[in-house]
Design a protein around this motif. Structure first.
Motif, PDB file in Angstrom:
ATOM      1  N   ASN A   1      -9.881   2.055  -1.455  1.00  0.00           N
ATOM      2  CA  ASN A   1     -10.361   2.362  -0.270  1.00  0.00           C
ATOM      3  C   ASN A   1     -10.823   1.188   0.687  1.00  0.00           C
ATOM      4  O   ASN A   1     -10.571   1.544   2.002  1.00  0.00           O
ATOM      5  CB  ASN A   1     -11.756   3.064  -0.551  1.00  0.00           C
ATOM      6  CG  ASN A   1     -11.667   4.480  -1.114  1.00  0.00           C
ATOM      7  OD1 ASN A   1     -10.885   5.226  -0.350  1.00  0.00           O
ATOM      8  ND2 ASN A   1     -12.544   5.025  -1.842  1.00  0.00           N
TER       9      ASN A   1
ATOM     10  N   TRP B   1      -6.516  11.616   1.300  1.00  0.00           N
ATOM     11  CA  TRP B   1      -7.075  10.752   0.328  1.00  0.00           C
ATOM     12  C   TRP B   1      -5.847  10.237  -0.719  1.00  0.00           C
ATOM     13  O   TRP B   1      -6.009   9.047  -1.060  1.00  0.00           O
ATOM     14  CB  TRP B   1      -8.240  10.801  -0.351  1.00  0.00           C
ATOM     15  CG  TRP B   1      -9.409  11.577   0.122  1.00  0.00           C
ATOM     16  CD1 TRP B   1      -9.953  12.762   0.094  1.00  0.00           C
ATOM     17  CD2 TRP B   1     -10.185  10.728   0.974  1.00  0.00           C
ATOM     18  NE1 TRP B   1     -11.302  12.566   0.784  1.00  0.00           N
ATOM     19  CE2 TRP B   1     -11.238  11.462   1.655  1.00  0.00           C
ATOM     20  CE3 TRP B   1      -9.971   9.409   1.499  1.00  0.00           C
ATOM     21  CZ2 TRP B   1     -12.287  11.050   2.532  1.00  0.00           C
ATOM     22  CZ3 TRP B   1     -10.855   8.820   2.376  1.00  0.00           C
ATOM     23  CH2 TRP B   1     -12.012   9.731   2.913  1.00  0.00           C
TER      24      TRP B   1
ATOM     25  N   CYS C   1       1.209   3.746  -3.294  1.00  0.00           N
ATOM     26  CA  CYS C   1       0.668   5.267  -3.192  1.00  0.00           C
ATOM     27  C   CYS C   1       2.305   6.188  -3.491  1.00  0.00           C
ATOM     28  O   CYS C   1       1.862   7.207  -4.131  1.00  0.00           O
ATOM     29  CB  CYS C   1       0.329   5.256  -1.863  1.00  0.00           C
ATOM     30  SG  CYS C   1      -1.186   4.573  -1.430  1.00  0.00           S
TER      31      CYS C   1
ATOM     32  N   ARG D   1      -8.968  -1.609   0.893  1.00  0.00           N
ATOM     33  CA  ARG D   1      -7.449  -1.678   1.392  1.00  0.00           C
ATOM     34  C   ARG D   1      -6.997  -0.695   2.556  1.00  0.00           C
ATOM     35  O   ARG D   1      -6.292  -1.220   3.433  1.00  0.00           O
ATOM     36  CB  ARG D   1      -6.596  -1.756   0.219  1.00  0.00           C
ATOM     37  CG  ARG D   1      -6.573  -2.659  -0.699  1.00  0.00           C
ATOM     38  CD  ARG D   1      -5.708  -2.567  -1.977  1.00  0.00           C
ATOM     39  NE  ARG D   1      -4.234  -2.581  -1.492  1.00  0.00           N
ATOM     40  CZ  ARG D   1      -3.385  -2.175  -2.428  1.00  0.00           C
ATOM     41  NH1 ARG D   1      -3.683  -1.629  -3.752  1.00  0.00           N
ATOM     42  NH2 ARG D   1      -2.085  -1.707  -2.196  1.00  0.00           N
ATOM     43  N   LYS D   2      -7.463   0.538   2.537  1.00  0.00           N
ATOM     44  CA  LYS D   2      -7.176   1.580   3.424  1.00  0.00           C
ATOM     45  C   LYS D   2      -7.928   1.315   4.609  1.00  0.00           C
ATOM     46  O   LYS D   2      -7.594   1.650   5.758  1.00  0.00           O
ATOM     47  CB  LYS D   2      -7.212   2.902   2.778  1.00  0.00           C
ATOM     48  CG  LYS D   2      -5.948   3.185   1.818  1.00  0.00           C
ATOM     49  CD  LYS D   2      -5.836   4.756   1.768  1.00  0.00           C
ATOM     50  CE  LYS D   2      -4.581   5.233   0.906  1.00  0.00           C
ATOM     51  NZ  LYS D   2      -4.227   6.353   0.774  1.00  0.00           N
TER      52      LYS D   2
ATOM     53  N   ASP E   1      -4.946  -3.060   4.742  1.00  0.00           N
ATOM     54  CA  ASP E   1      -4.140  -3.545   3.527  1.00  0.00           C
ATOM     55  C   ASP E   1      -3.302  -4.883   4.438  1.00  0.00           C
ATOM     56  O   ASP E   1      -1.953  -4.947   3.942  1.00  0.00           O
ATOM     57  CB  ASP E   1      -3.205  -3.039   2.600  1.00  0.00           C
ATOM     58  CG  ASP E   1      -3.122  -3.585   1.317  1.00  0.00           C
ATOM     59  OD1 ASP E   1      -3.953  -4.081   1.002  1.00  0.00           O
ATOM     60  OD2 ASP E   1      -2.090  -3.414   0.763  1.00  0.00           O
TER      61      ASP E   1
ATOM     62  N   LEU F   1       0.799  -1.074   0.151  1.00  0.00           N
ATOM     63  CA  LEU F   1      -0.103  -0.050  -0.181  1.00  0.00           C
ATOM     64  C   LEU F   1       0.998   1.008  -0.072  1.00  0.00           C
ATOM     65  O   LEU F   1       0.522   2.337  -0.680  1.00  0.00           O
ATOM     66  CB  LEU F   1      -0.924   0.002   1.263  1.00  0.00           C
ATOM     67  CG  LEU F   1      -1.849   1.156   1.248  1.00  0.00           C
ATOM     68  CD1 LEU F   1      -2.833   1.145   0.203  1.00  0.00           C
ATOM     69  CD2 LEU F   1      -2.547   1.174   2.587  1.00  0.00           C
ATOM     70  N   TYR F   2       1.954   1.062   0.741  1.00  0.00           N
ATOM     71  CA  TYR F   2       2.785   2.376   0.979  1.00  0.00           C
ATOM     72  C   TYR F   2       3.484   2.852  -0.350  1.00  0.00           C
ATOM     73  O   TYR F   2       3.575   3.556  -1.027  1.00  0.00           O
ATOM     74  CB  TYR F   2       3.789   2.156   2.078  1.00  0.00           C
ATOM     75  CG  TYR F   2       4.880   3.111   2.088  1.00  0.00           C
ATOM     76  CD1 TYR F   2       4.615   4.562   2.079  1.00  0.00           C
ATOM     77  CD2 TYR F   2       6.176   2.895   2.531  1.00  0.00           C
ATOM     78  CE1 TYR F   2       5.715   5.455   1.966  1.00  0.00           C
ATOM     79  CE2 TYR F   2       7.253   3.634   2.443  1.00  0.00           C
ATOM     80  CZ  TYR F   2       6.966   5.073   2.302  1.00  0.00           C
ATOM     81  OH  TYR F   2       7.910   6.031   2.380  1.00  0.00           O
TER      82      TYR F   2
ATOM     83  N   HIS G   1      -1.287   6.730   4.343  1.00  0.00           N
ATOM     84  CA  HIS G   1      -1.799   5.981   5.643  1.00  0.00           C
ATOM     85  C   HIS G   1      -3.093   5.394   5.341  1.00  0.00           C
ATOM     86  O   HIS G   1      -3.934   5.865   4.383  1.00  0.00           O
ATOM     87  CB  HIS G   1      -2.011   7.491   6.727  1.00  0.00           C
ATOM     88  CG  HIS G   1      -1.008   8.294   6.728  1.00  0.00           C
ATOM     89  ND1 HIS G   1      -0.472   9.206   5.891  1.00  0.00           N
ATOM     90  CD2 HIS G   1      -0.349   8.522   8.105  1.00  0.00           C
ATOM     91  CE1 HIS G   1       0.286   9.907   6.416  1.00  0.00           C
ATOM     92  NE2 HIS G   1       0.793   9.462   7.690  1.00  0.00           N
ATOM     93  N   ASP G   2      -3.316   4.503   6.095  1.00  0.00           N
ATOM     94  CA  ASP G   2      -4.630   3.686   6.189  1.00  0.00           C
ATOM     95  C   ASP G   2      -5.544   4.582   7.077  1.00  0.00           C
ATOM     96  O   ASP G   2      -5.203   5.575   7.550  1.00  0.00           O
ATOM     97  CB  ASP G   2      -4.571   2.202   6.477  1.00  0.00           C
ATOM     98  CG  ASP G   2      -4.127   2.068   7.951  1.00  0.00           C
ATOM     99  OD1 ASP G   2      -4.778   2.742   8.863  1.00  0.00           O
ATOM    100  OD2 ASP G   2      -3.233   1.316   8.223  1.00  0.00           O
TER     101      ASP G   2
END
Length: 443
Positions: A371, A338, A120, A373-374, A378, A116-117, A342-343
């Protein structure tokens, strides 16, 4: 006092064979290559608009992105952002946080750090490549693909707008059961609209060619968790308990532009027209994101396209929706949070203003896989973990996730359900199985 169970590990590219590994190894480099090609193709346009300065800016942006692609493919350490955009300090603080995790893998890198990090982070670096290179700093490298998705989905858009305008003629005569049926239909259209995702297809065509209304019945078996009844009850109760001073408010946290956005706008119009809601707030991205995510420009452009369309019901929708924005019963918001790594469990701390805004809502509808996953951090959750547990205390208001599975994270299934599906459908992640997931946990 009972010990709080430790959170599962984050999904990452170090798990070979996982969807995260496949994404970082194949899909992200493909997306970067398409971005570079897009800039190449617009070279003449940059020259016509800005002269040599435009061409020099294009060369610098391509050089920046080529370097980024190399860093990704060779699993280099993630580097701090060097631009001075408003969110840079938050990104660099997050990098420090990743570096100092007690169970981390040392210096954060593309395959070793949370998927995820780094995913993004790639989109934020794409934004930096343009933002740091005026005069092409406002160029959206994904705009063409989003517009193409919209135009190639015309048949489905016409079918949906026609259906909806016919429905509006009789909406005042519908009884409660019929209203409920229409809400369920439009929720499902909004759910299936989430298939149109250009980041999942690495920018390949993913438009909606036919009317999803015709296939809703056939698709019901593919909904893993279906809490539409709870959504209905929540809205009906909110309407009954409304006072003269309080409006029923629904917030839609948007995902993709194109057909999916149109399906979200139709759902929002239905909520107002049926008086299930008095106002709808839309939340989009403040910068181009995940190839096809909706920005303010995409939102306004889509409504204008509909309003000027050479089709009676499409243009009626667009004109009405312009009116909703002017009257203030529809509001578009974007917020830096958004497009941070960060989650959502960090929102109250990192973006307390946004969290407070969402607390004003009666129902939050989160669209799409990112969304989801956040929402769930994740992580490698067991399939049967309850949704509210995976939310990790994120609960500004009752919330509902409408999501087409395109990644590994999945919670809220019955014991054994995930394993059973996995055995019968080895490609269930990102292929045939979709989810409408809803949590109501009134405090």
């Amino acid at each position: 006092m009972a010990a709080v169970p430790a959170l599962p590990v984050s999904l990452s590219g170090r798990f070979k064979g996982s969807f995260a590994y496949f994404t970082i190894k194949d899909r992200l480099p493909q997306i970067l290559t398409r971005v570079i090609d897009t800039l190449h193709r617009h070279k003449n346009e940059f020259f016509e608009e800005h002269g040599e300065k435009g061409v020099e800016a294009e060369k610098r942006a391509i050089s920046f992105l080529s370097k980024l692609r190399n860093e990704l493919q060779t699993d280099k350490p993630v580097t701090p952002l060097e631009d001075e955009l408003p969110d840079a300090a938050l990104w660099n603080q997050y990098l420090d946080y990743q570096r100092n995790l007690p169970n981390g893998n040392g210096e954060p890198s593309w395959f070793q750090s949370p998927w995820l990090y780094v995913e993004c982070y790639m989109y934020r670096r794409i934004h930096a490549a343009l933002a740091q290179n005026p005069p092409i700093d406002n160029f959206d490298v994904f705009k063409e693909g989003k517009a193409q998705n919209f135009f190639e989905s015309q048949e489905a858009v016409i079918a949906l707008c026609t259906y909806f305008q016919e429905l509006l003629k009789n909406i005042k005569d519908l009884d409660e059961k019929q209203l409920q049926e229409e809400l369920f239909k439009l929720l499902q259209v909004s759910l299936w609209g989430n298939k149109c995702d250009l980041s999942f297809s690495a920018g390949e065509d993913s438009s909606q060619k036919s009317s999803p209304l015709q296939s809703l019945e056939n698709m019901v078996p593919y909904i893993l968790v279906n809490d539409m009844e709870k959504v209905w009850s929540l809205l009906v109760n909110a309407k009954k308990n409304r006072t003269e001073r309080s409006n029923v408010r629904v917030d839609i946290i948007l995902d993709n532009a194109g057909f999916e956005l149109v399906s979200d706008l139709v759902l929002a119009d239905f909520l107002l027209s049926s008086k299930l809601a008095d106002e709808v707030y839309f939340h989009g991205k403040s910068i181009p994101w995940y190839v096809s995510d909706t920005t303010k420009h995409d939102f306004n452009w889509t409504i204008k396209q509909l309003g000027s369309a050479n089709h009676m019901w499409m243009s009626r929708c667009g004109i009405n929706w312009e009116g909703n924005l002017k009257k203030g019963v529809w509001v578009f918001h974007d917020h830096m949070f958004w497009t941070l790594p960060h989650d959502f469990s960090s929102m109250s701390e990192v973006a307390s203003d946004l969290y407070a805004e969402l607390q004003k809502s009666n129902l939050l509808l989160f669209k799409g896989d990112l969304n989801y996953r956040k929402l769930t951090g994740d992580r490698k959750w067991e399939y049967s973990v309850p949704f509210h547990q995976a939310l990790n205390k994120f609960h500004p208001a009752p919330l509902c996730s409408l999501r087409t599975l395109k990644s590994d994270t999945q919670v809220g299934l019955k014991p054994g359900q995930g394993e059973q599906i996995q055995a019968s459908e080895s490609e269930w992640m990102g292929e045939l199985i979709f989810i409408l997931r809803h949590l109501i946990e009134l405090q």
